[in-house]
Each structure stands twice: as C-alpha cells, then as structure tokens.
Design a protein around this motif. Structure first.
Motif, short mmCIF file in Angstrom:
data_model
loop_
_atom_site.label_atom_id
_atom_site.label_comp_id
_atom_site.label_asym_id
_atom_site.label_seq_id
_atom_site.Cartn_x
_atom_site.Cartn_y
_atom_site.Cartn_z
N TYR A 78 58.57 129.64 33.23
CA TYR A 78 59.23 130.00 34.48
C TYR A 78 60.32 128.97 34.81
O TYR A 78 61.44 129.34 35.17
N LEU A 79 60.01 127.69 34.68
CA LEU A 79 61.01 126.65 34.92
C LEU A 79 62.21 126.84 33.98
O LEU A 79 63.36 126.78 34.41
N ASN A 80 61.95 127.10 32.71
CA ASN A 80 63.04 127.31 31.75
C ASN A 80 63.89 128.50 32.14
O ASN A 80 65.11 128.48 32.00
N ARG A 81 63.26 129.55 32.63
CA ARG A 81 64.00 130.73 33.07
C ARG A 81 64.91 130.38 34.25
O ARG A 81 66.07 130.77 34.29
N LEU A 82 64.38 129.61 35.21
CA LEU A 82 65.19 129.21 36.37
C LEU A 82 66.38 128.36 35.94
O LEU A 82 67.48 128.51 36.46
N VAL A 83 66.17 127.46 34.98
CA VAL A 83 67.26 126.62 34.49
C VAL A 83 68.29 127.50 33.77
O VAL A 83 69.50 127.37 34.00
N ALA A 84 67.84 128.42 32.93
CA ALA A 84 68.75 129.30 32.19
C ALA A 84 69.58 130.16 33.14
O ALA A 84 70.74 130.46 32.87
N GLU A 85 68.98 130.55 34.27
CA GLU A 85 69.70 131.37 35.26
C GLU A 85 70.57 130.53 36.18
O GLU A 85 71.23 131.06 37.07
N GLY A 86 70.53 129.20 36.02
CA GLY A 86 71.33 128.33 36.86
C GLY A 86 70.75 128.12 38.25
O GLY A 86 71.44 127.64 39.14
N ARG A 87 69.49 128.46 38.46
CA ARG A 87 68.88 128.35 39.78
C ARG A 87 68.28 126.97 40.04
O ARG A 87 67.91 126.65 41.17
#
Length: 189
Positions: A78-87
């Motif tokens: 989930y953290l990686n997804r947030l980073v990838a989305e720029g959030r």
C-alpha cells in the motif's frame, strides 16, 4: 505476403513460455514430508505453485494457521502504491510516539527508538519487511491509516483477505497457506 502475426492478448503476453516440461515435484514432496515427519507436534501448512507451469501441490495447505506478520506485506505494498501515485514520498519522516507505537516482539526499534526520533517511510518499510519490526509496522499503520489500508486492501492491495475474514470469523487471524498464496498472487498480479 503479410507475415505479421496478430499481437498476443495481454493475459497471454504475461505468461512465460515453457521450453521444457515442468520438473517432477515428487522428490520435493517426499523431502518435505520427511522434514515434517521429523517434527511431530508442530503444525505446518505448505502450498507450492510453479509460476511457470501452474503445477501445484500442498501438504495440509488448507489448515488454518496464525497469519502472524503477513499483514506487513500488504501494508508495504500500500505504501509503495501511494509513492507510485505521488501521494506520499519515501523520504517523508514519521516521529516515534511510544504511547501508540511501542510493541514488543520482533524488530530493533523496540530497543532503539526514543520519543520524538524520526524515521523515513523507506526505513520503516524496510524494517517492517526485513526484520518484521513491530514498532515500524505500528508507525506505518498510524501514518497510512489502518482504515485506509483496510478499505483499499480489500480491493487492490490484498484482494480477498477482508472478504475471507468476514466469511470465516471463526478463524480469527488465521489463514491457510493456500489462501495466503492466493492473496499474495492477487496482490502481485
């Protein structure tokens, strides 16, 4: 003449081509059974799947066992997804608050962290995964939001785990090795 072939559908393009027959897994199963037989009274559940051929086998693969630290994987996904989305950014720092973050068990922060110490999200994720650090996990959960993980986790990060937990509340925090493999496979697809 036109020798161009039609492109492969996306699902076929992701599957690796097998150039040889899948290995025979009988000897591996025999070694695993011998290993398990030498440990009477210990509960094991093993699920194996060859990702190229799809061949699979299990030894008590449907036996519910404590999920333990497997929740750390979807948390870091989930953290990686947030980073990838720029959030968010891996460099963001989170302060340690012992009243909410302290936990015993695995990890080094339970011994090293002092009130007010800050750690980057990258360091916390690394500690949560590599040494199963419970303090790092609690800090990540506090920063990312347990409710956000649960809400998002059922759809994209750890598909099916929340539905499974609702269907089988009698199991508590217990999952079979086959179910866990299915969840991880879905999360990484």
């Amino acid at each position: 003449t036109n020798t161009r072939q039609a492109p492969l559908p996306p699902s076929a393009a992701r599957k690796p081509l097998l150039l040889t027959a899948p290995p025979a897994y009988g000897p591996l199963q025999e070694r695993l059974r011998a290993f398990l037989a030498a440990r009477p009274g210990v509960a094991f559940g093993i699920y194996f799947k060859d990702l190229q051929s799809g061949a699979e086998f299990g030894i008590d693969a449907d036996r519910p066992l404590p999920a333990a630290s497997t929740v750390k994987v979807p948390l870091v996904l989930y953290l990686n997804r947030l980073v990838a989305e720029g959030r968010t950014d891996f460099a963001e720092r989170v302060a340690y608050h012992p009243e909410t973050d302290y936990a015993t068990g695995a990890g080094i922060l339970q011994y090293e962290a002092r009130a007010g110490d800050t750690y980057s999200l990258r360091v916390l994720a690394n500690l949560a995964i590599t040494v199963s650090d419970n303090v790092a996990t609690r800090m990540l959960l506090r920063r990312l939001g347990r409710d956000n993980l649960a809400r998002l986790g059922g759809r994209t990060v750890y598909p099916g785990i929340l539905a499974f937990a609702r269907e089988r509340p009698d199991l508590g925090n217990r999952f079979s090795s086959r179910a866990t493999a299915r969840f991880f496979s879905s999360a990484l697809a």
